[in-house]
Write an enzyme that holds these catalytic residues in place. Sequence first.
Site, mmCIF file in Angstrom:
data_model
loop_
_atom_site.group_PDB
_atom_site.id
_atom_site.type_symbol
_atom_site.label_atom_id
_atom_site.label_comp_id
_atom_site.label_asym_id
_atom_site.label_seq_id
_atom_site.Cartn_x
_atom_site.Cartn_y
_atom_site.Cartn_z
ATOM 1 N N VAL A 228 0.835 -1.206 0.000
ATOM 2 C CA VAL A 228 0.000 0.000 0.000
ATOM 3 C C VAL A 228 0.872 1.260 0.000
ATOM 4 C CG1 VAL A 228 -1.826 1.269 1.206
ATOM 5 C CG2 VAL A 228 -1.849 -1.234 1.212
ATOM 6 N N ARG B 39 13.381 -2.447 6.656
ATOM 7 C CA ARG B 39 14.685 -2.731 6.035
ATOM 8 C C ARG B 39 15.067 -1.602 5.081
ATOM 9 N NH1 ARG B 39 12.252 -8.118 3.650
ATOM 10 N NH2 ARG B 39 10.494 -6.688 3.666
ATOM 11 N N GLU C 110 -10.459 5.030 6.394
ATOM 12 C CA GLU C 110 -11.303 4.501 5.308
ATOM 13 C C GLU C 110 -10.727 3.210 4.702
ATOM 14 O OE1 GLU C 110 -14.391 6.041 3.953
ATOM 15 O OE2 GLU C 110 -14.362 3.927 3.394
ATOM 16 N N VAL D 177 -11.298 -0.973 5.890
ATOM 17 C CA VAL D 177 -12.391 -1.897 5.536
ATOM 18 C C VAL D 177 -12.722 -1.748 4.059
ATOM 19 C CG1 VAL D 177 -14.760 -2.624 5.994
ATOM 20 C CG2 VAL D 177 -13.398 -1.658 7.848
ATOM 21 N N GLY E 79 -11.050 -1.858 1.274
ATOM 22 C CA GLY E 79 -10.111 -1.202 0.356
ATOM 23 C C GLY E 79 -10.608 0.088 -0.245
ATOM 24 N N ILE F 107 -13.407 0.911 -1.533
ATOM 25 C CA ILE F 107 -14.839 1.259 -1.497
ATOM 26 C C ILE F 107 -15.112 2.334 -0.445
ATOM 27 C CG2 ILE F 107 -17.181 0.363 -1.212
ATOM 28 C CD1 ILE F 107 -16.058 -2.451 -1.738
ATOM 29 N N GLU G 92 -2.535 -15.396 0.517
ATOM 30 C CA GLU G 92 -1.173 -15.304 1.027
ATOM 31 C C GLU G 92 -0.645 -16.707 1.302
ATOM 32 O OE1 GLU G 92 -0.373 -12.410 3.856
ATOM 33 O OE2 GLU G 92 -1.810 -10.992 3.020
ATOM 34 N N LYS H 282 -12.949 -6.403 10.370
ATOM 35 C CA LYS H 282 -13.710 -5.410 9.604
ATOM 36 C C LYS H 282 -15.151 -5.307 10.121
ATOM 37 C CE LYS H 282 -10.825 -6.235 5.573
ATOM 38 N NZ LYS H 282 -10.632 -7.103 4.398
HETATM 39 N N1 LIG Z 1 -2.405 -4.921 0.894
HETATM 40 C C1 LIG Z 1 -3.689 -4.630 0.817
HETATM 41 O O1 LIG Z 1 -4.360 -4.902 -0.179
HETATM 42 C C2 LIG Z 1 -4.377 -3.946 1.982
HETATM 43 C C3 LIG Z 1 -5.739 -3.601 1.864
HETATM 44 C C4 LIG Z 1 -6.371 -2.931 2.918
HETATM 45 C C5 LIG Z 1 -5.656 -2.658 4.069
HETATM 46 N N2 LIG Z 1 -4.348 -3.043 4.167
HETATM 47 C C6 LIG Z 1 -3.643 -2.745 5.415
HETATM 48 O O2 LIG Z 1 -2.565 -1.850 5.114
HETATM 49 C C7 LIG Z 1 -1.486 -2.106 5.996
HETATM 50 C C8 LIG Z 1 -0.213 -2.377 5.168
HETATM 51 O O3 LIG Z 1 -0.431 -3.491 4.326
HETATM 52 P P1 LIG Z 1 0.619 -3.859 3.164
HETATM 53 O O4 LIG Z 1 -0.049 -4.944 2.377
HETATM 54 O O5 LIG Z 1 1.058 -2.646 2.471
HETATM 55 O O6 LIG Z 1 1.820 -4.483 4.030
HETATM 56 P P2 LIG Z 1 3.299 -4.821 3.527
HETATM 57 O O7 LIG Z 1 3.367 -4.906 2.053
HETATM 58 O O8 LIG Z 1 3.750 -6.002 4.326
HETATM 59 O O9 LIG Z 1 4.152 -3.537 3.980
HETATM 60 C C9 LIG Z 1 4.417 -3.286 5.336
HETATM 61 C C10 LIG Z 1 5.402 -2.153 5.413
HETATM 62 O O10 LIG Z 1 5.653 -1.866 6.794
HETATM 63 C C11 LIG Z 1 7.066 -1.815 7.024
HETATM 64 N N3 LIG Z 1 7.331 -2.238 8.397
HETATM 65 C C12 LIG Z 1 7.095 -3.418 8.962
HETATM 66 N N4 LIG Z 1 7.484 -3.419 10.262
HETATM 67 C C13 LIG Z 1 7.998 -2.185 10.491
HETATM 68 C C14 LIG Z 1 8.573 -1.559 11.632
HETATM 69 N N5 LIG Z 1 8.706 -2.204 12.782
HETATM 70 N N6 LIG Z 1 8.998 -0.277 11.505
HETATM 71 C C15 LIG Z 1 8.871 0.400 10.354
HETATM 72 N N7 LIG Z 1 8.325 -0.140 9.230
HETATM 73 C C16 LIG Z 1 7.890 -1.423 9.311
HETATM 74 C C17 LIG Z 1 7.667 -2.748 6.004
HETATM 75 O O11 LIG Z 1 9.023 -2.392 5.811
HETATM 76 P P3 LIG Z 1 9.933 -3.119 4.675
HETATM 77 O O12 LIG Z 1 9.418 -2.607 3.379
HETATM 78 O O13 LIG Z 1 11.306 -2.637 4.964
HETATM 79 O O14 LIG Z 1 9.726 -4.572 4.873
HETATM 80 C C18 LIG Z 1 6.779 -2.462 4.778
HETATM 81 O O15 LIG Z 1 7.239 -1.346 4.090
HETATM 82 C C19 LIG Z 1 -1.932 -3.261 6.903
HETATM 83 O O16 LIG Z 1 -2.495 -2.736 8.060
HETATM 84 C C20 LIG Z 1 -3.004 -3.934 6.073
HETATM 85 O O17 LIG Z 1 -3.943 -4.638 6.869
HETATM 86 C C21 LIG Z 1 -3.698 -3.665 3.148
#
Ligand SMILES: NC(=O)c1ccc[n+]([C@@H]2O[C@H](COP(=O)([O-])OP(=O)(O)OC[C@H]3O[C@@H](n4cnc5c(N)ncnc54)[C@H](OP(=O)(O)O)[C@@H]3O)[C@@H](O)[C@H]2O)c1
Length: 436
Positions: A17, A49, A133, A136, A138, A140, A194, A209
């Site tokens: 995201v 990282r 927003e 829950v 994405g 929408i 996943e 959600k």
């Molecule tokens: N993906 C979706 O479709 C989606 C949809 C709706 C909501 N969400 C929500 O959005 C959030 C992020 O999801 P995502 O899919 O983008 O996750 P992601 O791809 O796993 O990215 C997580 C990010 O957080 C960083 N991170 C992890 N631990 C950290 C720490 N201790 N300190 C600083 N940075 C840290 C990671 O760093 P690195 O890059 O260095 O690993 C990475 O950049 C979550 O709450 C998820 O539930 C996601």
Amino acid sequence: MSVSKPIRLALLGCGTVGTEVVRLLHHQADDLTARIGAPLEIVGVAVRRLGRERGDLPIKENLFTTDALGLVKRDDVDVVVEVVGGIEPARTWLVEALRGGKSVITANKALLAEDGAALHDAAAEGGADLYYEASVAGAIPLLRPLRESLHGDRVTRVTGIVNGTTNFILSSMDASGAGFSEALEEATELGYAEADPTADVEGFDAAAKAAILASLAFHTRVTAADVFREGMTGVTAGDMASAQEMGCTIKLLCIAERGPDEAGVESVSVRVHPAMIPRSHPLAGVGDAFNAVFVEAEAAGQLMFYGRGAGGTPTASAVLGDIVAAARNRLSGTRAPSESNYAHLPIRPIGAAVTRYHINLDVDDRPGVLATVAGVFARHEVSIATVRQSGREEDAKLVIVTHGAPDANLAATVDSLSQLEMVRSIASVLRVEGGV
Ligand SMILES: NC(=O)c1ccc[n+]([C@@H]2O[C@H](COP(=O)([O-])OP(=O)(O)OC[C@H]3O[C@@H](n4cnc5c(N)ncnc54)[C@H](OP(=O)(O)O)[C@@H]3O)[C@@H](O)[C@H]2O)c1
């Protein structure tokens, strides 16, 4: 047009995201400046990282840090955007930001559902905006309608497909007759599931959600622990075939409703479980990995929200909408609507929730079976809506659909049926929603 000094953003997380948030902020910079009346400027990006390959992101390398808390505390940060996920350390960062009067935008459904109170209390303490927003469904627009547009109405029920992975799996089982494992394998290959799909298929993601939706819809704090949760790993190809024979399909639904319990006390019931719904139900046609949420309100009637519930770019769209709202508020000195939890409605346990069951029994082919089975339902005060008998001898079956009854009575009925000698096996038990 006069343009104010920049609104400064701290981005926590730059993964699926976060990278799309950076791209959209860059590509739409001029439009966003015009809409807000001030440019948006990213002043720091916290990641885990530093050396990770992030493609050709339009952002300077020296803005990255691993010190998220230090970034949040900086005086030159106005808005904190959290797209990391998980409970800690995200809670500590966001509470710190909100208490310090910084606006917070988060997509973190797990944190909001487990301890949203900590964030709302910190926002009230710091006089800060809290927007979520993207947490829950994405892309929408759903929380803002519940939080603002429907605030003059009384929402009675929210029924949703809020997990794309499980919707993809169930849609595929419906279309091809595949079993759960086969459909999960396909979802994994296509990137919809996943490597560890537990949070999706066991309903944890949908339950988080559901808690957020119920809190907003019913002006009551609802946490993930208040949500009854049953995953969809037990749904078989046979269950889907049974549903199809009844003109139905099976969806993993989140259902939040308010109403009087048996003692007449207004209360809230929130649950996530697979359910049979008729093909004519608006949620039945929601296929692939799409999400949809059906809202019923006393004055507005029925409303349907549909779209992409996940993915970097769709989710970033919701995050950007919140950033614009928070930035405008800062410029005009106004605030987002604060948490509304005045109703304090009690939570009804699943046993007291009124549900309907579809029960498929393999039975002995002899006289008196139907009467005995019907007697079990009567003993538990469950009224039968339809009964279908089919097959002979080894293939003798009874398919029963009940009227609404407390879930505890329905569960006790199934338990008693399982002890009848003439019931050879209970082939499937599914809850039923809509006019089956
Ligand atoms: N993906 C979706 O479709 C989606 C949809 C709706 C909501 N969400 C929500 O959005 C959030 C992020 O999801 P995502 O899919 O983008 O996750 P992601 O791809 O796993 O990215 C997580 C990010 O957080 C960083 N991170 C992890 N631990 C950290 C720490 N201790 N300190 C600083 N940075 C840290 C990671 O760093 P690195 O890059 O260095 O690993 C990475 O950049 C979550 O709450 C998820 O539930 C996601």
